[in-house]
Scaffold this motif. Sequence first.
Motif, short mmCIF file in Angstrom:
data_model
loop_
_atom_site.label_atom_id
_atom_site.label_comp_id
_atom_site.label_asym_id
_atom_site.label_seq_id
_atom_site.Cartn_x
_atom_site.Cartn_y
_atom_site.Cartn_z
N UNK A 1 52.75 62.83 42.73
CA UNK A 1 52.30 62.26 41.46
C UNK A 1 50.78 62.15 41.47
N UNK A 2 50.15 62.67 40.45
CA UNK A 2 48.70 62.66 40.35
C UNK A 2 48.26 62.00 39.04
N UNK A 3 47.06 61.43 39.03
CA UNK A 3 46.49 60.82 37.83
C UNK A 3 45.19 61.53 37.50
N UNK A 4 45.09 62.05 36.29
CA UNK A 4 43.88 62.77 35.87
C UNK A 4 43.08 61.91 34.90
N UNK A 5 41.76 61.95 35.05
CA UNK A 5 40.85 61.25 34.15
C UNK A 5 40.01 62.28 33.40
N UNK A 6 39.84 62.04 32.10
CA UNK A 6 39.07 62.95 31.25
C UNK A 6 37.71 62.31 30.97
N UNK A 7 36.65 62.98 31.41
CA UNK A 7 35.29 62.47 31.23
C UNK A 7 34.51 63.35 30.25
N UNK A 8 33.74 62.72 29.38
CA UNK A 8 32.89 63.44 28.44
C UNK A 8 31.65 63.96 29.17
N UNK A 9 31.37 65.26 29.02
CA UNK A 9 30.17 65.85 29.61
C UNK A 9 28.98 65.54 28.70
N UNK A 10 27.88 65.13 29.30
CA UNK A 10 26.73 64.62 28.52
C UNK A 10 25.55 65.56 28.44
N UNK A 11 25.59 66.67 29.15
CA UNK A 11 24.47 67.61 29.13
C UNK A 11 25.00 69.03 29.14
N UNK A 12 24.29 69.89 28.41
CA UNK A 12 24.74 71.27 28.32
C UNK A 12 24.71 71.94 29.70
N UNK A 13 25.53 72.96 29.87
CA UNK A 13 25.68 73.64 31.15
C UNK A 13 25.94 75.11 30.92
N UNK A 14 25.84 75.87 31.97
CA UNK A 14 26.04 77.31 31.89
C UNK A 14 27.06 77.72 32.95
#
Length: 634
Positions: free
Chosen positions: A364-377
């Motif tokens: 059993x795993x728990x995933x967290x969703x985080x908002x990315x705050x800076x553009x990336x490539x």
Amino acid sequence: STYSNTSTSSSSSTSSSSTTSPTSSSSTSSSSTTSPTSSSSSTSSPSSSSSTTSVSTSSSSSSTSYNPPMCEKPRGGVRVEIPLVSVVETVVFTEGVKEPNENPDDLVVGKTNGDTGVKMSVIKFNLDELKRLQEEKNIWIYESYIKLTVKDTSSSSGSWKEQVTKLQPLAVPVDEVITNNGQLTSEQNLEEPTGQFNEISRQPRSDRPMTAEFTETIQKFISPYNKNKNEEYNGVALVNYYTDGTPEGSGNQDVKYYTFDNITAEELIPLIDVCYKEVPIEECEPPYVPDIAEVVSTVVLVKDGDSLTNETLTHGTDNDGKTYRTIIKFDLEPYSEKFRTYDIDDSFIHLNYLGPSDETNPTTRTVQVHKITKDWDEDTVTFENLEYEEVPAQTVVIDEERLGGTEFTIKVADLVKDWIEKGVIDNFGVVLIDANEDDSSSTPQYAHDDFEKTQYKPELTICHKIISSTTPPMVTSTQHTTEAVATQTTPLIVLEPMCASKVKQPPEQMKVYVVNETTIVDPDDYDDEDITLCVSDAPIEIKYCEDLTGACKKMQRRGIFGKVETDCNCCLPTLKMETHTFDCFGNKRELDVKMISACFCEMCGKDYETGETNMVIEAPNEVLDKRAESLLVL
């Protein structure tokens, strides 16, 4: 058909298939015929409207000692048995014979001496009740078996050759099956095998029950992902294969199986058992409508390693000690229109859960969703340099018993609202991080694309409705003053409806000019002898864009330093390709025509196909003196 709920002998059973994804390739593994330690006990059966036909309860000494494998119901789930009944179709096809034998006395596969060709049988169980449950409550089928009984009348000319009977979903409706020589069991009629019975190594001398796994087969018609992915249910073909690779048409032997009739003993009738459970449905509720945002990029970040693109998505630390995170970015450009306001209700990220990385030891795993705050490539982003909010936008548990191949949904309503309210200028995507990232164990895996037939790429569903208003735009009145004017502006309030598509009346047949048979061109760019006039077979609705309120127009205003700024908006279309039938001087052709699908107020200089914008700033932009006055509205 008769559906009977039964309970298995184990009270704490958990299906082993709940941790594996249904394969998209053919299955050739033989199913086990080991009998469970105790037989099942029959209980009440849910109702079915398709038939009330009863079957005989007489016994048969040849099969009473056989306890076929049974599916194990998942925790909180149900097991049902679905016997074949007369109202459901059974057909035997013979190669080279145009008319099939419908509702035959036996299900026959193979070829006997003197026959005109190979025989193939099609069997179709009634799945209506399961489909209804999927439609109304959403169900996952964890496991299923099919049971047939070989008849002692199976025959052979010469010595018996080892053979197996495989299950192959019918690719076309029964009445479209091609029976020409060499085509009956070809890919024109059949999909790849999804299961098979054990090998028949000797000619049957008595009735012999046979069992095969049916899970992959039934999941094609009742998809574990969601009801929109169900394939057409035309029935399942029983096809003979010689195990030494001998062509099927070269032998002179057949295998016969019992089918249904009113005198056949109940235990001889074809049967499938199905173990499933109901799961919650995450979807938009009226009056909100779903809008699908496509994924534009996925990257798997590897701690102290190179990032991976076009790879299976995952998160957490696996049994080899490698730690992963996954970036997902969706296309929200349609929500960047600054003059459009949306009421967002719910939003869901949909991932195709394939199963755990270690199928023998799921965790059993728990995933967290985080908002990315800076553009990336994609080429430069790494596990270490990605910037994101520390507080997760959402947290979801992936249970170790979760069925592979299912739709994993993450609710991200607040995050999407925030993106859209800001004009999606900070939509840099999200990163999936395991809540117990340092714990080494099996990790969940998700599909990154839809190249495989039973895999689906990530999607974002946005439940929205457009806010409409008939209130006219607000304009400030002229202000006379003896003091210098720092700025005078009018709020750029443009309310729906503004720019709308209308249909030219009456609809008429469309005329287009083509070159190279199918490429539509502007006739002014070509000589008459190089182009062909085509006229649509039927009238086609032609849409045009109209500025309903006069809001899509040029505006000027004073900036904060008194500079004159111009904001130009136009009622412009968004286009889509539609295919219509045209008559090109007697030749019928399917042509792709670019048509208007919707109309929006666009910024001046914005290309509605590329999305590029060009805001015009008026020269000379000197600071206004006391003679300056109010906003110009042109």
